[in-house]
Design a protein around this motif. Structure first.
Motif, PDB file in Angstrom:
ATOM      1  N   THR A  26       0.829  -1.219   0.000  1.00 37.82           N
ATOM      2  CA  THR A  26       0.000   0.000   0.000  1.00 37.82           C
ATOM      3  C   THR A  26       0.862   1.268   0.000  1.00 37.82           C
ATOM      4  O   THR A  26       0.371   2.353   0.252  1.00 37.82           O
ATOM      5  CB  THR A  26      -1.029   0.061   1.153  1.00 37.82           C
ATOM      6  N   ARG A  27       2.133   1.121  -0.305  1.00 40.12           N
ATOM      7  CA  ARG A  27       3.035   2.273  -0.364  1.00 40.12           C
ATOM      8  C   ARG A  27       2.799   3.051  -1.648  1.00 40.12           C
ATOM      9  O   ARG A  27       2.496   2.480  -2.686  1.00 40.12           O
ATOM     10  CB  ARG A  27       4.480   1.785  -0.297  1.00 40.12           C
ATOM     11  N   CYS A  28       2.972   4.359  -1.566  1.00 38.47           N
ATOM     12  CA  CYS A  28       2.913   5.210  -2.753  1.00 38.47           C
ATOM     13  C   CYS A  28       4.257   5.899  -2.910  1.00 38.47           C
ATOM     14  O   CYS A  28       4.721   6.593  -2.008  1.00 38.47           O
ATOM     15  CB  CYS A  28       1.816   6.261  -2.618  1.00 38.47           C
ATOM     16  N   ASP A  29       4.889   5.675  -4.052  1.00 36.36           N
ATOM     17  CA  ASP A  29       6.137   6.357  -4.381  1.00 36.36           C
ATOM     18  C   ASP A  29       5.817   7.441  -5.404  1.00 36.36           C
ATOM     19  O   ASP A  29       5.113   7.182  -6.387  1.00 36.36           O
ATOM     20  CB  ASP A  29       7.157   5.371  -4.958  1.00 36.36           C
ATOM     21  N   LEU A  30       6.331   8.630  -5.163  1.00 37.56           N
ATOM     22  CA  LEU A  30       6.048   9.767  -6.036  1.00 37.56           C
ATOM     23  C   LEU A  30       7.309  10.145  -6.794  1.00 37.56           C
ATOM     24  O   LEU A  30       8.370  10.357  -6.201  1.00 37.56           O
ATOM     25  CB  LEU A  30       5.547  10.946  -5.198  1.00 37.56           C
ATOM     26  N   TYR A  31       7.199  10.206  -8.108  1.00 37.62           N
ATOM     27  CA  TYR A  31       8.328  10.525  -8.979  1.00 37.62           C
ATOM     28  C   TYR A  31       8.097  11.881  -9.633  1.00 37.62           C
ATOM     29  O   TYR A  31       6.988  12.201 -10.044  1.00 37.62           O
ATOM     30  CB  TYR A  31       8.495   9.444 -10.052  1.00 37.62           C
ATOM     31  N   GLY A  32       9.158  12.674  -9.731  1.00 40.29           N
ATOM     32  CA  GLY A  32       9.078  13.983 -10.361  1.00 40.29           C
ATOM     33  C   GLY A  32       8.647  15.097  -9.424  1.00 40.29           C
ATOM     34  O   GLY A  32       8.521  16.242  -9.849  1.00 40.29           O
ATOM     35  N   GLN A  33       8.424  14.802  -8.146  1.00 43.45           N
ATOM     36  CA  GLN A  33       7.931  15.826  -7.226  1.00 43.45           C
ATOM     37  C   GLN A  33       8.934  16.958  -7.017  1.00 43.45           C
ATOM     38  O   GLN A  33       8.542  18.095  -6.785  1.00 43.45           O
ATOM     39  CB  GLN A  33       7.502  15.224  -5.874  1.00 43.45           C
ATOM     40  N   GLU A  34      10.232  16.640  -7.155  1.00 45.86           N
ATOM     41  CA  GLU A  34      11.245  17.676  -6.964  1.00 45.86           C
ATOM     42  C   GLU A  34      11.195  18.730  -8.071  1.00 45.86           C
ATOM     43  O   GLU A  34      11.671  19.850  -7.905  1.00 45.86           O
ATOM     44  CB  GLU A  34      12.650  17.057  -6.865  1.00 45.86           C
ATOM     45  N   LYS A  35      10.577  18.388  -9.199  1.00 49.47           N
ATOM     46  CA  LYS A  35      10.462  19.328 -10.323  1.00 49.47           C
ATOM     47  C   LYS A  35       9.225  20.228 -10.181  1.00 49.47           C
ATOM     48  O   LYS A  35       9.031  21.143 -10.968  1.00 49.47           O
ATOM     49  CB  LYS A  35      10.378  18.565 -11.649  1.00 49.47           C
ATOM     50  N   GLN A  93      -5.448  -4.843  -1.765  1.00 47.83           N
ATOM     51  CA  GLN A  93      -4.548  -5.586  -0.884  1.00 47.83           C
ATOM     52  C   GLN A  93      -5.341  -6.590  -0.049  1.00 47.83           C
ATOM     53  O   GLN A  93      -4.953  -7.743   0.100  1.00 47.83           O
ATOM     54  CB  GLN A  93      -3.776  -4.646   0.035  1.00 47.83           C
ATOM     55  N   ARG A  94      -6.477  -6.144   0.495  1.00 49.61           N
ATOM     56  CA  ARG A  94      -7.326  -7.017   1.307  1.00 49.61           C
ATOM     57  C   ARG A  94      -7.781  -8.225   0.497  1.00 49.61           C
ATOM     58  O   ARG A  94      -7.839  -9.344   0.987  1.00 49.61           O
ATOM     59  CB  ARG A  94      -8.524  -6.234   1.831  1.00 49.61           C
ATOM     60  N   LYS A  95      -8.051  -8.009  -0.791  1.00 53.28           N
ATOM     61  CA  LYS A  95      -8.487  -9.088  -1.689  1.00 53.28           C
ATOM     62  C   LYS A  95      -7.311  -9.908  -2.225  1.00 53.28           C
ATOM     63  O   LYS A  95      -7.520 -10.869  -2.965  1.00 53.28           O
ATOM     64  CB  LYS A  95      -9.268  -8.508  -2.872  1.00 53.28           C
ATOM     65  N   LYS A  96      -6.083  -9.501  -1.872  1.00 48.49           N
ATOM     66  CA  LYS A  96      -4.857 -10.173  -2.323  1.00 48.49           C
ATOM     67  C   LYS A  96      -4.770 -10.250  -3.853  1.00 48.49           C
ATOM     68  O   LYS A  96      -4.451 -11.279  -4.422  1.00 48.49           O
ATOM     69  CB  LYS A  96      -4.734 -11.558  -1.702  1.00 48.49           C
ATOM     70  N   THR A  97      -5.030  -9.118  -4.508  1.00 44.67           N
ATOM     71  CA  THR A  97      -4.975  -9.068  -5.972  1.00 44.67           C
ATOM     72  C   THR A  97      -3.595  -8.662  -6.475  1.00 44.67           C
ATOM     73  O   THR A  97      -3.481  -7.970  -7.473  1.00 44.67           O
ATOM     74  CB  THR A  97      -6.033  -8.106  -6.541  1.00 44.67           C
ATOM     75  N   TYR A  98      -2.581  -9.089  -5.762  1.00 44.60           N
ATOM     76  CA  TYR A  98      -1.206  -8.801  -6.164  1.00 44.60           C
ATOM     77  C   TYR A  98      -0.441 -10.115  -6.260  1.00 44.60           C
ATOM     78  O   TYR A  98      -0.872 -11.142  -5.752  1.00 44.60           O
ATOM     79  CB  TYR A  98      -0.512  -7.860  -5.161  1.00 44.60           C
ATOM     80  N   THR A  99       0.696 -10.060  -6.925  1.00 47.41           N
ATOM     81  CA  THR A  99       1.580 -11.215  -7.035  1.00 47.41           C
ATOM     82  C   THR A  99       2.839 -10.921  -6.237  1.00 47.41           C
ATOM     83  O   THR A  99       3.521  -9.927  -6.495  1.00 47.41           O
ATOM     84  CB  THR A  99       1.937 -11.491  -8.509  1.00 47.41           C
TER      85      THR A  99
END
Length: 137
Positions: A26-35, A93-99
């Motif tokens: 459930t992490r969110c990584d943000l790219y380009g925020q420094e710009k 995530q609760r439904k485990k729809t990830y690999t």
């Protein structure tokens, strides 16, 4: 790490921030925020693939009406869309729809040997030339 580099390059190329949500953590990584770009797109990652997140203006609306680019507001937020994205990610995530590529179990379709995780699958493929794997539980 490779994906982070690619997403940073894409953020620069398109001139907008990219928020990448990982279903497993459930992490969110943000790219380009420094710009300090004025727009942001959101992606969801299931362990294998990224998909764009979109908000439909109403149920049954044609896909071309979906919003996929969001203005970045004061405080570097995109407003309610962020909360909706996180809610969706937590539900998935609760439904485990990830690999879980580090721990999934695979069986070689050639010799039927079982391996755990992407690392063991790659090692088996390199040692044998076998590349036909199926996930099993």
């Amino acid at each position: 790490m490779q994906r982070a580099i690619e997403l940073s390059i894409l953020a620069d190329y398109y001139g907008r921030e990219i928020a990448a949500y990982d279903i497993q953590t459930t992490r969110c990584d943000l790219y380009g925020q420094e710009k300090k770009y004025s727009e942001r797109v959101m992606l969801i990652y299931d362990g294998l693939h990224y998909d764009a997140l979109a908000i439909s203006p109403f149920e049954g609306a044609p896909e071309e009406f979906d919003q996929t680019i969001f203005p970045v507001q004061k405080g570097r937020t995109i407003g309610p869309a962020e909360d909706l994205a996180l809610k969706l990610v937590k539900e998935q995530q609760r439904k485990k729809t990830y690999t879980d590529t580090a721990n999934f179990t695979l069986r070689c379709g050639v010799c039927q040997i079982g391996v755990i995780g992407q690392k063991e699958a790659v090692e088996h493929a390199q040692a044998t030339g076998h590349v036909n794997f199926q996930e099993y539980r």
